[in-house]
Design a protein around this motif. Structure first.
Motif, mmCIF file in Angstrom:
data_model
loop_
_atom_site.group_PDB
_atom_site.id
_atom_site.type_symbol
_atom_site.label_atom_id
_atom_site.label_comp_id
_atom_site.label_asym_id
_atom_site.label_seq_id
_atom_site.Cartn_x
_atom_site.Cartn_y
_atom_site.Cartn_z
ATOM 1 N N LEU A 41 -45.193 36.559 -45.310
ATOM 2 C CA LEU A 41 -45.160 36.080 -43.922
ATOM 3 C C LEU A 41 -45.212 37.250 -42.955
ATOM 4 C CD1 LEU A 41 -44.871 33.824 -41.831
ATOM 5 C CD2 LEU A 41 -42.394 34.049 -42.088
ATOM 6 N N ALA A 42 -44.490 38.314 -43.252
ATOM 7 C CA ALA A 42 -44.504 39.492 -42.385
ATOM 8 C C ALA A 42 -45.897 40.095 -42.324
ATOM 9 C CB ALA A 42 -43.497 40.518 -42.889
ATOM 10 N N ALA A 43 -46.578 40.176 -43.454
ATOM 11 C CA ALA A 43 -47.938 40.720 -43.481
ATOM 12 C C ALA A 43 -48.885 39.841 -42.664
ATOM 13 C CB ALA A 43 -48.424 40.840 -44.920
ATOM 14 N N LEU A 44 -48.735 38.537 -42.798
ATOM 15 C CA LEU A 44 -49.576 37.621 -42.023
ATOM 16 C C LEU A 44 -49.355 37.804 -40.527
ATOM 17 C CD1 LEU A 44 -51.506 35.144 -41.953
ATOM 18 C CD2 LEU A 44 -49.439 33.738 -41.910
ATOM 19 N N LEU A 45 -48.106 37.924 -40.111
ATOM 20 C CA LEU A 45 -47.812 38.112 -38.691
ATOM 21 C C LEU A 45 -48.353 39.441 -38.173
ATOM 22 C CD1 LEU A 45 -44.181 36.709 -38.524
ATOM 23 C CD2 LEU A 45 -46.259 35.648 -37.637
ATOM 24 N N VAL A 46 -48.294 40.476 -38.991
ATOM 25 C CA VAL A 46 -48.842 41.774 -38.585
ATOM 26 C C VAL A 46 -50.346 41.668 -38.367
ATOM 27 C CG1 VAL A 46 -49.368 44.100 -39.457
ATOM 28 C CG2 VAL A 46 -47.049 43.230 -39.560
ATOM 29 N N VAL A 47 -51.029 40.984 -39.274
ATOM 30 C CA VAL A 47 -52.486 40.841 -39.159
ATOM 31 C C VAL A 47 -52.856 39.959 -37.967
ATOM 32 C CG1 VAL A 47 -54.529 39.885 -40.288
ATOM 33 C CG2 VAL A 47 -52.916 41.284 -41.588
ATOM 34 N N VAL A 48 -52.174 38.833 -37.828
ATOM 35 C CA VAL A 48 -52.514 37.879 -36.770
ATOM 36 C C VAL A 48 -52.256 38.447 -35.381
ATOM 37 C CG1 VAL A 48 -51.874 35.645 -35.756
ATOM 38 C CG2 VAL A 48 -52.263 35.831 -38.206
ATOM 39 N N PHE A 49 -51.113 39.110 -35.219
ATOM 40 C CA PHE A 49 -50.743 39.588 -33.889
ATOM 41 C C PHE A 49 -51.045 41.069 -33.672
ATOM 42 C CE2 PHE A 49 -48.009 35.843 -34.443
ATOM 43 C CZ PHE A 49 -48.398 35.139 -33.315
ATOM 44 N N GLY A 50 -51.700 41.705 -34.625
ATOM 45 C CA GLY A 50 -52.072 43.105 -34.453
ATOM 46 C C GLY A 50 -50.881 44.028 -34.348
ATOM 47 N N GLY A 51 -49.859 43.783 -35.113
ATOM 48 C CA GLY A 51 -48.641 44.564 -35.021
ATOM 49 C C GLY A 51 -48.665 45.868 -35.782
ATOM 50 N N TRP A 52 -49.723 46.137 -36.535
ATOM 51 C CA TRP A 52 -49.753 47.351 -37.337
ATOM 52 C C TRP A 52 -49.697 48.603 -36.468
ATOM 53 C CZ3 TRP A 52 -48.308 48.660 -41.809
ATOM 54 C CH2 TRP A 52 -48.687 49.874 -42.351
ATOM 55 N N ASP A 53 -50.425 48.589 -35.358
ATOM 56 C CA ASP A 53 -50.408 49.739 -34.448
ATOM 57 C C ASP A 53 -49.004 49.987 -33.900
ATOM 58 O OD1 ASP A 53 -53.108 50.212 -34.745
ATOM 59 O OD2 ASP A 53 -53.647 48.848 -33.111
ATOM 60 N N ALA A 54 -48.301 48.924 -33.600
ATOM 61 C CA ALA A 54 -46.934 49.065 -33.089
ATOM 62 C C ALA A 54 -46.016 49.670 -34.157
ATOM 63 C CB ALA A 54 -46.396 47.717 -32.629
ATOM 64 N N VAL A 55 -46.188 49.255 -35.401
ATOM 65 C CA VAL A 55 -45.367 49.794 -36.489
ATOM 66 C C VAL A 55 -45.644 51.283 -36.668
ATOM 67 C CG1 VAL A 55 -44.959 49.717 -38.990
ATOM 68 C CG2 VAL A 55 -45.163 47.587 -37.695
ATOM 69 N N VAL A 56 -46.918 51.659 -36.654
ATOM 70 C CA VAL A 56 -47.289 53.071 -36.808
ATOM 71 C C VAL A 56 -46.746 53.892 -35.644
ATOM 72 C CG1 VAL A 56 -49.235 54.679 -36.862
ATOM 73 C CG2 VAL A 56 -49.312 52.576 -38.208
ATOM 74 N N THR A 57 -46.855 53.373 -34.434
ATOM 75 C CA THR A 57 -46.361 54.087 -33.253
ATOM 76 C C THR A 57 -44.854 54.287 -33.332
ATOM 77 O OG1 THR A 57 -48.133 53.136 -31.932
ATOM 78 C CG2 THR A 57 -46.251 54.035 -30.738
ATOM 79 N N GLN A 58 -44.130 53.246 -33.717
ATOM 80 C CA GLN A 58 -42.680 53.349 -33.824
ATOM 81 C C GLN A 58 -42.279 54.343 -34.921
ATOM 82 O OE1 GLN A 58 -40.204 52.120 -31.984
ATOM 83 N NE2 GLN A 58 -41.702 51.251 -30.581
ATOM 84 N N ALA A 59 -42.952 54.284 -36.068
ATOM 85 C CA ALA A 59 -42.637 55.200 -37.143
ATOM 86 C C ALA A 59 -42.915 56.641 -36.729
ATOM 87 C CB ALA A 59 -43.443 54.836 -38.389
ATOM 88 N N SER A 60 -44.009 56.839 -36.003
ATOM 89 C CA SER A 60 -44.342 58.170 -35.518
ATOM 90 C C SER A 60 -43.278 58.668 -34.538
ATOM 91 C CB SER A 60 -45.713 58.142 -34.857
ATOM 92 O OG SER A 60 -45.999 59.391 -34.274
#
Length: 68
Positions: A41-60
């Motif tokens: 479900l988390a992976a689906l939400l990341v793909v649907v809402f484009g959250g991957w960039d936010a995760v990378v930015t936060q981790a950085s």
């Protein structure tokens, strides 16, 4: 009326157990099982809402804050 109140009291005093004869009580789940249930479900939400960039930015940002 009093008969149903007695039954309700008796049922409320029993311990809940998982269905199908499982030995673990209801409400407890191994952390790996919970993770395996949540990750798709988390992976689906990341793909649907484009959250991957936010995760990378936060981790950085956390990496910079920690001095790495």
């Amino acid at each position: 009326m009093a008969d149903t109140a007695t039954r309700t009291t008796i049922r409320a005093g029993r311990r809940a157990h998982a269905p199908f004869g499982s030995r673990t009580p209801a409400g407890t789940r191994h952390p790996l099982v919970a993770t395996a249930m949540v990750l798709p479900l988390a992976a689906l939400l990341v793909v649907v809402f484009g959250g991957w960039d936010a995760v990378v930015t936060q981790a950085s940002s956390v990496g910079v804050m920690l001095g790495r």
